[in-house]
Design an enzyme around this catalytic site. Sequence first.
Site, PDB file in Angstrom:
ATOM      1  N   VAL A 148     -39.018  46.207  22.469  1.00 34.45           N
ATOM      2  CA  VAL A 148     -37.782  46.029  23.232  1.00 34.45           C
ATOM      3  C   VAL A 148     -37.155  44.659  22.945  1.00 34.45           C
ATOM      4  O   VAL A 148     -35.954  44.557  22.679  1.00 34.45           O
ATOM      5  CB  VAL A 148     -38.051  46.191  24.743  1.00 34.45           C
ATOM      6  N   HIS A 187     -13.973  63.929  35.463  1.00 32.28           N
ATOM      7  CA  HIS A 187     -13.443  64.026  34.107  1.00 32.28           C
ATOM      8  C   HIS A 187     -12.294  63.049  33.930  1.00 32.28           C
ATOM      9  O   HIS A 187     -11.444  62.965  34.811  1.00 32.28           O
ATOM     10  CB  HIS A 187     -12.940  65.445  33.833  1.00 32.28           C
ATOM     11  N   ALA A 194     -38.920  44.778  35.292  1.00 32.54           N
ATOM     12  CA  ALA A 194     -38.549  44.081  36.523  1.00 32.54           C
ATOM     13  C   ALA A 194     -38.450  45.053  37.695  1.00 32.54           C
ATOM     14  O   ALA A 194     -38.919  44.758  38.796  1.00 32.54           O
ATOM     15  CB  ALA A 194     -37.215  43.367  36.321  1.00 32.54           C
ATOM     16  N   LYS A 209     -29.338  39.777  28.631  1.00 33.95           N
ATOM     17  CA  LYS A 209     -28.150  40.622  28.803  1.00 33.95           C
ATOM     18  C   LYS A 209     -26.878  39.788  28.677  1.00 33.95           C
ATOM     19  O   LYS A 209     -25.846  40.281  28.216  1.00 33.95           O
ATOM     20  CB  LYS A 209     -28.193  41.359  30.135  1.00 33.95           C
TER      21      LYS A 209
HETATM   22  P1  FAD Z   1     -42.383  37.131  36.306  1.00 30.75           P
HETATM   23  O1  FAD Z   1     -40.952  37.461  36.268  1.00 30.75           O
HETATM   24  O2  FAD Z   1     -43.040  36.710  35.051  1.00 30.75           O
HETATM   25  O3  FAD Z   1     -42.535  35.988  37.416  1.00 30.75           O
HETATM   26  C1  FAD Z   1     -43.733  35.361  37.662  1.00 30.75           C
HETATM   27  C2  FAD Z   1     -43.438  34.003  38.274  1.00 30.75           C
HETATM   28  O4  FAD Z   1     -44.645  33.467  38.772  1.00 30.75           O
HETATM   29  C3  FAD Z   1     -42.889  32.976  37.295  1.00 30.75           C
HETATM   30  O5  FAD Z   1     -41.810  32.288  37.876  1.00 30.75           O
HETATM   31  C4  FAD Z   1     -44.060  32.011  37.083  1.00 30.75           C
HETATM   32  O6  FAD Z   1     -43.647  30.680  36.802  1.00 30.75           O
HETATM   33  C5  FAD Z   1     -44.703  32.092  38.437  1.00 30.75           C
HETATM   34  N1  FAD Z   1     -46.119  31.703  38.464  1.00 30.75           N
HETATM   35  C6  FAD Z   1     -47.111  32.068  37.625  1.00 30.75           C
HETATM   36  N2  FAD Z   1     -48.299  31.556  38.038  1.00 30.75           N
HETATM   37  C7  FAD Z   1     -48.021  30.859  39.170  1.00 30.75           C
HETATM   38  C8  FAD Z   1     -48.815  30.118  40.074  1.00 30.75           C
HETATM   39  N3  FAD Z   1     -50.126  30.014  39.916  1.00 30.75           N
HETATM   40  N4  FAD Z   1     -48.197  29.525  41.113  1.00 30.75           N
HETATM   41  C9  FAD Z   1     -46.855  29.641  41.319  1.00 30.75           C
HETATM   42  N5  FAD Z   1     -46.059  30.341  40.485  1.00 30.75           N
HETATM   43  C10 FAD Z   1     -46.645  30.937  39.437  1.00 30.75           C
HETATM   44  N6  FAD Z   1     -37.384  44.069  32.387  1.00 30.75           N
HETATM   45  C11 FAD Z   1     -36.467  44.951  32.799  1.00 30.75           C
HETATM   46  O7  FAD Z   1     -36.744  45.754  33.694  1.00 30.75           O
HETATM   47  N7  FAD Z   1     -35.209  44.966  32.255  1.00 30.75           N
HETATM   48  C12 FAD Z   1     -34.850  44.119  31.271  1.00 30.75           C
HETATM   49  O8  FAD Z   1     -33.717  44.153  30.807  1.00 30.75           O
HETATM   50  C13 FAD Z   1     -35.809  43.192  30.808  1.00 30.75           C
HETATM   51  N8  FAD Z   1     -35.500  42.317  29.835  1.00 30.75           N
HETATM   52  C14 FAD Z   1     -36.435  41.418  29.418  1.00 30.75           C
HETATM   53  C15 FAD Z   1     -36.098  40.562  28.379  1.00 30.75           C
HETATM   54  C16 FAD Z   1     -37.027  39.646  27.910  1.00 30.75           C
HETATM   55  C17 FAD Z   1     -36.653  38.717  26.794  1.00 30.75           C
HETATM   56  C18 FAD Z   1     -38.305  39.579  28.522  1.00 30.75           C
HETATM   57  C19 FAD Z   1     -39.314  38.580  28.065  1.00 30.75           C
HETATM   58  C20 FAD Z   1     -38.648  40.434  29.544  1.00 30.75           C
HETATM   59  C21 FAD Z   1     -37.720  41.373  29.995  1.00 30.75           C
HETATM   60  N9  FAD Z   1     -38.023  42.276  31.002  1.00 30.75           N
HETATM   61  C22 FAD Z   1     -37.092  43.191  31.411  1.00 30.75           C
HETATM   62  C23 FAD Z   1     -39.333  42.270  31.672  1.00 30.75           C
HETATM   63  C24 FAD Z   1     -39.249  41.539  33.014  1.00 30.75           C
HETATM   64  O9  FAD Z   1     -38.780  40.229  32.786  1.00 30.75           O
HETATM   65  C25 FAD Z   1     -40.613  41.499  33.677  1.00 30.75           C
HETATM   66  O10 FAD Z   1     -41.133  42.806  33.772  1.00 30.75           O
HETATM   67  C26 FAD Z   1     -40.496  40.905  35.077  1.00 30.75           C
HETATM   68  O11 FAD Z   1     -40.013  39.594  35.014  1.00 30.75           O
HETATM   69  C27 FAD Z   1     -41.868  40.903  35.761  1.00 30.75           C
HETATM   70  O12 FAD Z   1     -41.733  40.350  37.030  1.00 30.75           O
HETATM   71  P2  FAD Z   1     -42.943  39.608  37.758  1.00 30.75           P
HETATM   72  O13 FAD Z   1     -42.416  39.198  39.085  1.00 30.75           O
HETATM   73  O14 FAD Z   1     -44.137  40.449  37.706  1.00 30.75           O
HETATM   74  O15 FAD Z   1     -43.265  38.337  36.873  1.00 30.75           O
HETATM   75  P1  NAI Z   2     -43.196  45.671  23.164  1.00 34.73           P
HETATM   76  O1  NAI Z   2     -44.500  46.173  23.607  1.00 34.73           O
HETATM   77  O2  NAI Z   2     -41.955  46.329  23.622  1.00 34.73           O
HETATM   78  O3  NAI Z   2     -43.140  45.699  21.578  1.00 34.73           O
HETATM   79  C1  NAI Z   2     -44.056  45.027  20.780  1.00 34.73           C
HETATM   80  C2  NAI Z   2     -44.007  45.626  19.390  1.00 34.73           C
HETATM   81  O4  NAI Z   2     -44.733  44.770  18.535  1.00 34.73           O
HETATM   82  C3  NAI Z   2     -44.642  47.005  19.327  1.00 34.73           C
HETATM   83  O5  NAI Z   2     -43.789  47.879  18.648  1.00 34.73           O
HETATM   84  C4  NAI Z   2     -45.941  46.749  18.580  1.00 34.73           C
HETATM   85  O6  NAI Z   2     -46.378  47.839  17.833  1.00 34.73           O
HETATM   86  C5  NAI Z   2     -45.560  45.571  17.703  1.00 34.73           C
HETATM   87  N1  NAI Z   2     -46.671  44.739  17.278  1.00 34.73           N
HETATM   88  C6  NAI Z   2     -47.756  44.363  18.003  1.00 34.73           C
HETATM   89  N2  NAI Z   2     -48.549  43.558  17.258  1.00 34.73           N
HETATM   90  C7  NAI Z   2     -47.949  43.417  16.051  1.00 34.73           C
HETATM   91  C8  NAI Z   2     -48.263  42.694  14.869  1.00 34.73           C
HETATM   92  N3  NAI Z   2     -49.355  41.963  14.777  1.00 34.73           N
HETATM   93  N4  NAI Z   2     -47.418  42.778  13.826  1.00 34.73           N
HETATM   94  C9  NAI Z   2     -46.276  43.525  13.910  1.00 34.73           C
HETATM   95  N5  NAI Z   2     -45.939  44.230  14.995  1.00 34.73           N
HETATM   96  C10 NAI Z   2     -46.749  44.167  16.064  1.00 34.73           C
HETATM   97  O7  NAI Z   2     -43.205  44.113  23.514  1.00 34.73           O
HETATM   98  P2  NAI Z   2     -42.061  43.017  23.511  1.00 34.73           P
HETATM   99  O8  NAI Z   2     -40.888  43.454  22.718  1.00 34.73           O
HETATM  100  O9  NAI Z   2     -42.744  41.746  23.181  1.00 34.73           O
HETATM  101  O10 NAI Z   2     -41.630  42.985  25.023  1.00 34.73           O
HETATM  102  C11 NAI Z   2     -42.600  42.788  26.042  1.00 34.73           C
HETATM  103  C12 NAI Z   2     -42.258  43.594  27.233  1.00 34.73           C
HETATM  104  O11 NAI Z   2     -41.146  43.026  27.908  1.00 34.73           O
HETATM  105  C13 NAI Z   2     -41.825  45.015  26.925  1.00 34.73           C
HETATM  106  O12 NAI Z   2     -42.922  45.876  26.790  1.00 34.73           O
HETATM  107  C14 NAI Z   2     -41.027  45.377  28.118  1.00 34.73           C
HETATM  108  O13 NAI Z   2     -41.886  45.863  29.105  1.00 34.73           O
HETATM  109  C15 NAI Z   2     -40.428  44.054  28.550  1.00 34.73           C
HETATM  110  N6  NAI Z   2     -39.024  44.017  28.152  1.00 34.73           N
HETATM  111  C16 NAI Z   2     -38.179  44.937  28.705  1.00 34.73           C
HETATM  112  C17 NAI Z   2     -36.867  44.976  28.345  1.00 34.73           C
HETATM  113  C18 NAI Z   2     -35.992  46.029  28.926  1.00 34.73           C
HETATM  114  O14 NAI Z   2     -36.398  46.666  29.883  1.00 34.73           O
HETATM  115  N7  NAI Z   2     -34.793  46.228  28.404  1.00 34.73           N
HETATM  116  C19 NAI Z   2     -36.296  44.022  27.395  1.00 34.73           C
HETATM  117  C20 NAI Z   2     -37.289  43.130  26.837  1.00 34.73           C
HETATM  118  C21 NAI Z   2     -38.589  43.138  27.229  1.00 34.73           C
END
Ligand code: FAD
Ligand code: NAI
Length: 474
Positions: free
Chosen positions: A193, A453, A329, A58
């Site tokens: 996403v 509004h 998250a 973000k």
């Molecule tokens: P995580 O955030 O993955 O945290 C797990 C933690 O556990 C990590 O710090 C890891 O190092 C630690 N860990 C793992 N194994 C061990 C162990 N054995 N001992 C100690 N520590 C350990 N979601 C949204 O809702 N809004 C968004 O805008 C959004 N944007 C995203 C953008 C990107 C690029 C990505 C990749 C994801 C995004 N997500 C978003 C998804 C979101 O980040 C995840 O759904 C969320 O972080 C999941 O939370 P979690 O606590 O389950 O795991």
């Molecule tokens: P995603 O599941 O959103 O999208 C993956 C895409 O890749 C799908 O459209 C799928 O059909 C395609 N795909 C899968 N295998 C493929 C292949 N071999 N070749 C071409 N296309 C293929 O997963 P993404 O974008 O990796 O994000 C992971 C997760 O992280 C999301 O599902 C979401 O839950 C979380 N996330 C959430 C955000 C938010 O809430 N704004 C922002 C970023 C991530």
Amino acid sequence: MANTFDVVVIGGGPGGYIAAIRAAQLGFTTACIDAWSTAEGKPAPGGTCTNVGCIPSKALLQSSEHFDHAGHQFAEHGIAVKGLAIDVQKMLARKEKVVRQNNDGILFLFKKNKVEFFHGRGSFGSRKGEAWLIDIAGKSAQTIEAKHVIVATGSTPRALPGTPFDEKRILSNAGALAIASTPKKLGVIGAGVIGLEMGSVWRRLGAEVTVLEALPAFLGAADEQIAKEAAKVFAKQGLTIHTGVKIGKVVSGKQVTVEYTDANGTAQSADFDQLIVSIGRLPNTEGLNAAGAGLALDERGFVHVDADCRTNLPNVWAVGDVVRGPMLAHKAEEEGVAVAERIAGRHGHVDFNTVPWVIYTSPEIAWVGKNEQQLKAEGVEYRVGTFPFMANGRARALGDTTGMVKMLADARTDRILGVHIIGPMASELIAEAVVAMEFGASSEDIALICHAHPSLSEAMKEAALAVDKRTLNL
Ligand code: FAD
Ligand code: NAI
């Protein structure tokens, strides 16, 4: 330092750190173990979300949007910008600063709530009576004892088979958030996403972005009408999206060459300076000693849990990305709180029907509840109300009139079944729909509420009025 706790949380992402704080608030002695480190080896709690997910993405979306506005929208307001340039290093440094503020904020919250933090990797050891022994490797190496364990170890990016991430040319989300200078040609595999958000960042900064998606339909999880609108807008922004492709060989040298067949079955090849692979994420159970402890995983490798996040082991719970359900998250946080409440013998509750989704592109896309395809498939009779931002005064004043609010309501009871938005501030607007659905509101309820509004939220009211075919401003 104490080494016996009522609750030990393994993983300090949004699922884990929130669970730990709530458990401590409920009066439990609580510890949280997290392995994430900064480049300097310091603790960096917050997980994927804080370090390489929600927060840094973000931050970059914001910077790139400012750049885009300065280049393309300021002129319309009479603002002349000369010598517009982007300093990518400065943008990345700002993003890092935002991330560190969040890391530090969590450490502060732990202190304030008396959560003991351990920097290292936690794994299941043996049992000691009713308790679990948890071994910690790393900076805080020791063994601690837990009455209850919450596994919140998150997820990791899925790589293409045979094409590991090198984070230089072939990038996961981590690499995509740290590209050192705008690539001329950026490839993205997966129009999900991450692909759309990160593709948007680098497109706005001037990269030629090509997104290759396996599925024939674009944004299959969204409402079809919204997805179609989004496809049009992204094409206009210069994001090239090919759906229905099959990825073949990926060869990485000075450039990355991706061989694929297109939707017509024709062999194609494309060269990129860098390639983001965003094809979904895998649950992270590595290093937990799940097998040794007998922690059951499901057929896809997620920790197996029931509806209340209970695993097969006594007093062991799991939340967030490492269990079934959307990888979001806020879903992880809700589960973390609910588990802490359940441990305290209270009623923890997560309503999966009202978990909102947001894609932070421009315009933003957000939805909650069912879409039209789902309602049709379920044979539910519904009424539709849509209202375009073009007819919203605030959107016109903002100069951001793309998109619409779409409301779906039960044809018989008028109860709201889903709300879908593409447009300015959709991430904020969707909250009203979530509240309405959580309270079992009808479209008429929203239509009867006074909305300020001029505000974008009036589009929600007008969409509700449209369900009953009585919009006022269209
Ligand atoms: P995580 O955030 O993955 O945290 C797990 C933690 O556990 C990590 O710090 C890891 O190092 C630690 N860990 C793992 N194994 C061990 C162990 N054995 N001992 C100690 N520590 C350990 N979601 C949204 O809702 N809004 C968004 O805008 C959004 N944007 C995203 C953008 C990107 C690029 C990505 C990749 C994801 C995004 N997500 C978003 C998804 C979101 O980040 C995840 O759904 C969320 O972080 C999941 O939370 P979690 O606590 O389950 O795991
Ligand atoms: P995603 O599941 O959103 O999208 C993956 C895409 O890749 C799908 O459209 C799928 O059909 C395609 N795909 C899968 N295998 C493929 C292949 N071999 N070749 C071409 N296309 C293929 O997963 P993404 O974008 O990796 O994000 C992971 C997760 O992280 C999301 O599902 C979401 O839950 C979380 N996330 C959430 C955000 C938010 O809430 N704004 C922002 C970023 C991530």
